[in-house]
Design a protein around this motif. Sequence first.
Motif, PDB file in Angstrom:
ATOM      1  N   GLU A 103      -6.915  -6.611  -2.824  1.00 41.50           N
ATOM      2  CA  GLU A 103      -6.932  -6.157  -1.424  1.00 41.50           C
ATOM      3  C   GLU A 103      -5.715  -5.265  -1.187  1.00 41.50           C
ATOM      4  OE1 GLU A 103      -9.170  -6.861   0.808  1.00 41.50           O
ATOM      5  OE2 GLU A 103     -10.315  -8.324  -0.369  1.00 41.50           O
ATOM      6  N   PRO A 104      -5.814  -4.307  -0.245  1.00 44.20           N
ATOM      7  CA  PRO A 104      -4.677  -3.395  -0.037  1.00 44.20           C
ATOM      8  C   PRO A 104      -3.514  -3.966   0.781  1.00 44.20           C
ATOM      9  CG  PRO A 104      -6.528  -2.742   1.333  1.00 44.20           C
ATOM     10  CD  PRO A 104      -7.021  -3.880   0.474  1.00 44.20           C
ATOM     11  N   THR A 105      -3.653  -5.189   1.286  1.00 48.44           N
ATOM     12  CA  THR A 105      -2.529  -5.832   1.986  1.00 48.44           C
ATOM     13  C   THR A 105      -2.314  -7.213   1.391  1.00 48.44           C
ATOM     14  OG1 THR A 105      -3.867  -6.958   3.650  1.00 48.44           O
ATOM     15  CG2 THR A 105      -3.193  -4.717   4.147  1.00 48.44           C
ATOM     16  N   GLY A 106      -1.129  -7.745   1.613  1.00 48.31           N
ATOM     17  CA  GLY A 106      -0.839  -9.087   1.140  1.00 48.31           C
ATOM     18  C   GLY A 106       0.466  -9.583   1.737  1.00 48.31           C
ATOM     19  N   ALA A 107       0.839 -10.783   1.356  1.00 51.95           N
ATOM     20  CA  ALA A 107       2.107 -11.356   1.795  1.00 51.95           C
ATOM     21  C   ALA A 107       2.537 -12.357   0.739  1.00 51.95           C
ATOM     22  CB  ALA A 107       1.949 -12.055   3.139  1.00 51.95           C
ATOM     23  N   ALA A 108       3.839 -12.460   0.537  1.00 54.72           N
ATOM     24  CA  ALA A 108       4.349 -13.429  -0.430  1.00 54.72           C
ATOM     25  C   ALA A 108       5.772 -13.791  -0.036  1.00 54.72           C
ATOM     26  CB  ALA A 108       4.325 -12.842  -1.839  1.00 54.72           C
ATOM     27  N   HIS A 109       6.047 -15.077   0.006  1.00 53.34           N
ATOM     28  CA  HIS A 109       7.410 -15.559   0.288  1.00 53.34           C
ATOM     29  C   HIS A 109       8.028 -14.877   1.502  1.00 53.34           C
ATOM     30  CE1 HIS A 109       7.599 -18.040  -3.320  1.00 53.34           C
ATOM     31  NE2 HIS A 109       6.880 -17.080  -3.878  1.00 53.34           N
ATOM     32  N   GLY A 110       7.223 -14.706   2.566  1.00 51.72           N
ATOM     33  CA  GLY A 110       7.750 -14.140   3.807  1.00 51.72           C
ATOM     34  C   GLY A 110       7.925 -12.632   3.781  1.00 51.72           C
ATOM     35  N   VAL A 111       7.392 -11.965   2.788  1.00 51.50           N
ATOM     36  CA  VAL A 111       7.489 -10.502   2.700  1.00 51.50           C
ATOM     37  C   VAL A 111       6.090  -9.921   2.917  1.00 51.50           C
ATOM     38  CG1 VAL A 111       8.171  -8.542   1.265  1.00 51.50           C
ATOM     39  CG2 VAL A 111       9.357 -10.748   1.031  1.00 51.50           C
ATOM     40  N   ALA A 112       5.992  -8.903   3.789  1.00 49.92           N
ATOM     41  CA  ALA A 112       4.705  -8.232   4.040  1.00 49.92           C
ATOM     42  C   ALA A 112       4.519  -7.119   3.024  1.00 49.92           C
ATOM     43  CB  ALA A 112       4.694  -7.655   5.456  1.00 49.92           C
ATOM     44  N   LEU A 113       3.309  -7.023   2.495  1.00 48.86           N
ATOM     45  CA  LEU A 113       3.019  -6.055   1.419  1.00 48.86           C
ATOM     46  C   LEU A 113       1.837  -5.183   1.813  1.00 48.86           C
ATOM     47  CD1 LEU A 113       2.994  -8.685  -1.511  1.00 48.86           C
ATOM     48  CD2 LEU A 113       4.974  -7.416  -0.647  1.00 48.86           C
ATOM     49  N   TYR A 114       2.019  -3.874   1.674  1.00 48.57           N
ATOM     50  CA  TYR A 114       0.934  -2.927   1.948  1.00 48.57           C
ATOM     51  C   TYR A 114       0.947  -1.875   0.846  1.00 48.57           C
ATOM     52  CZ  TYR A 114       1.651  -4.879   6.596  1.00 48.57           C
ATOM     53  OH  TYR A 114       1.810  -5.749   7.638  1.00 48.57           O
ATOM     54  N   HIS A 115      -0.247  -1.434   0.424  1.00 47.05           N
ATOM     55  CA  HIS A 115      -0.223  -0.285  -0.490  1.00 47.05           C
ATOM     56  C   HIS A 115       0.303   0.942   0.266  1.00 47.05           C
ATOM     57  CE1 HIS A 115      -0.920   2.419  -3.713  1.00 47.05           C
ATOM     58  NE2 HIS A 115      -1.672   3.183  -2.953  1.00 47.05           N
ATOM     59  N   GLY A 116      -0.323   1.290   1.397  1.00 42.50           N
ATOM     60  CA  GLY A 116       0.095   2.458   2.169  1.00 42.50           C
ATOM     61  C   GLY A 116       1.038   2.084   3.303  1.00 42.50           C
ATOM     62  N   SER A 117       0.482   1.522   4.370  1.00 39.52           N
ATOM     63  CA  SER A 117       1.310   1.165   5.534  1.00 39.52           C
ATOM     64  C   SER A 117       0.619   0.031   6.285  1.00 39.52           C
ATOM     65  CB  SER A 117       1.457   2.367   6.462  1.00 39.52           C
ATOM     66  OG  SER A 117       0.255   2.555   7.201  1.00 39.52           O
ATOM     67  N   ALA A 118       1.291  -0.480   7.309  1.00 42.13           N
ATOM     68  CA  ALA A 118       0.688  -1.559   8.111  1.00 42.13           C
ATOM     69  C   ALA A 118      -0.479  -1.030   8.939  1.00 42.13           C
ATOM     70  CB  ALA A 118       1.741  -2.188   9.008  1.00 42.13           C
ATOM     71  N   ARG A 119      -0.368   0.209   9.433  1.00 40.24           N
ATOM     72  CA  ARG A 119      -1.470   0.680  10.285  1.00 40.24           C
ATOM     73  C   ARG A 119      -2.605   1.305   9.501  1.00 40.24           C
ATOM     74  NH1 ARG A 119       1.654   5.420  13.797  1.00 40.24           N
ATOM     75  NH2 ARG A 119       2.238   6.709  12.013  1.00 40.24           N
ATOM     76  N   ASP A 120      -2.364   1.691   8.276  1.00 47.54           N
ATOM     77  CA  ASP A 120      -3.431   2.155   7.391  1.00 47.54           C
ATOM     78  C   ASP A 120      -3.044   1.818   5.948  1.00 47.54           C
ATOM     79  OD1 ASP A 120      -5.301   3.375   5.811  1.00 47.54           O
ATOM     80  OD2 ASP A 120      -5.336   5.252   6.958  1.00 47.54           O
ATOM     81  N   PRO A 121      -3.415   0.611   5.506  1.00 49.82           N
ATOM     82  CA  PRO A 121      -2.947   0.132   4.198  1.00 49.82           C
ATOM     83  C   PRO A 121      -3.482   0.933   3.017  1.00 49.82           C
ATOM     84  CG  PRO A 121      -3.887  -1.669   5.490  1.00 49.82           C
ATOM     85  CD  PRO A 121      -4.192  -0.404   6.225  1.00 49.82           C
ATOM     86  N   ILE A 122      -4.533   1.700   3.248  1.00 54.07           N
ATOM     87  CA  ILE A 122      -5.132   2.437   2.123  1.00 54.07           C
ATOM     88  C   ILE A 122      -4.608   3.870   2.018  1.00 54.07           C
ATOM     89  CG2 ILE A 122      -7.298   3.284   1.125  1.00 54.07           C
ATOM     90  CD1 ILE A 122      -8.686   0.871   2.479  1.00 54.07           C
ATOM     91  N   TRP A 123      -4.476   4.563   3.156  1.00 54.51           N
ATOM     92  CA  TRP A 123      -4.242   6.012   3.084  1.00 54.51           C
ATOM     93  C   TRP A 123      -2.902   6.502   3.592  1.00 54.51           C
ATOM     94  CZ3 TRP A 123      -7.251   8.573  -0.018  1.00 54.51           C
ATOM     95  CH2 TRP A 123      -8.578   8.183  -0.202  1.00 54.51           C
ATOM     96  N   GLU A 124      -2.231   5.783   4.513  1.00 52.20           N
ATOM     97  CA  GLU A 124      -1.044   6.390   5.143  1.00 52.20           C
ATOM     98  C   GLU A 124       0.179   6.392   4.219  1.00 52.20           C
ATOM     99  OE1 GLU A 124       0.762   4.454   8.587  1.00 52.20           O
ATOM    100  OE2 GLU A 124       1.564   6.374   9.273  1.00 52.20           O
TER     101      GLU A 124
END
Length: 242
Positions: A103-124
């Motif tokens: 998936e293009p978003t995730g979270a681990a140990h209190g850290v937010a993870l995005y491939h692109g960004s929070a508002r567009d995890p795929i393209w931004e």
Amino acid sequence: MRVAVVSDIHSNLHALEAVLAAIDAEAPDELWCLGDLVGYGPRPNECCAAVAERADVCLAGNHDLAVRGTIDLEEFGGEAAVAASWTRDVLSSEAQELLDRLEPTGAAHGVALYHGSARDPIWEYVLTDASAVATLELADSPLVLVGHSHVALQIALSGDELEGALAPAGTEVDVDGVRALLNPGSVGQPRDEDPRAAYLLLDLDARRASFRRVEYDVARTQREIRDAGLPELLAARLELGL
Ligand code: ZN
């Protein structure tokens, strides 16, 4: 808790192996990957296998989604579309199964993870103050990691004061008491004029981030790109870091 973070491997096996060797020497507790395992480069199956074996957390990038068939190839231009189509043809069933799970978003140990960004995890691409602020405000964690731009970055928001910059090799930042966004840079196709493979070491207890680069055999990956019949630009850009 110490974490090594990689992103944008892009089927560049020799860059990935150099980074994994450097990470092994640091012996972190976990390895996280922010996506784009495949696309552009010549060794997708080996890169997927290495990430499947090693990564504790792995996101999908836009190229992964295109190769597995979630994104239409018409949304890709030029070399990206040619390489994604080539990758589909050579992809093993094991690699396909790995990509299908991501998936293009995730979270681990209190850290937010995005491939692109929070508002567009795929393209931004987070490359401007406005896009960084938008992601820092949308994320529900004070520490955010993104990939996708292939540019190592560190941006911190303290009150309404935004400070940030490129994060060349050797950059060390303190992420305690601020909202911070970090991009480790790219393993397999850096675009910040440093052709060395990039990764990030994160100490979640000390709240410190350390940006690293490692040399790898660029010419070997270039030969494999040319032998595979992939577009010449994809080989040429690697030695420039562009
Ligand atoms: Zn990428």
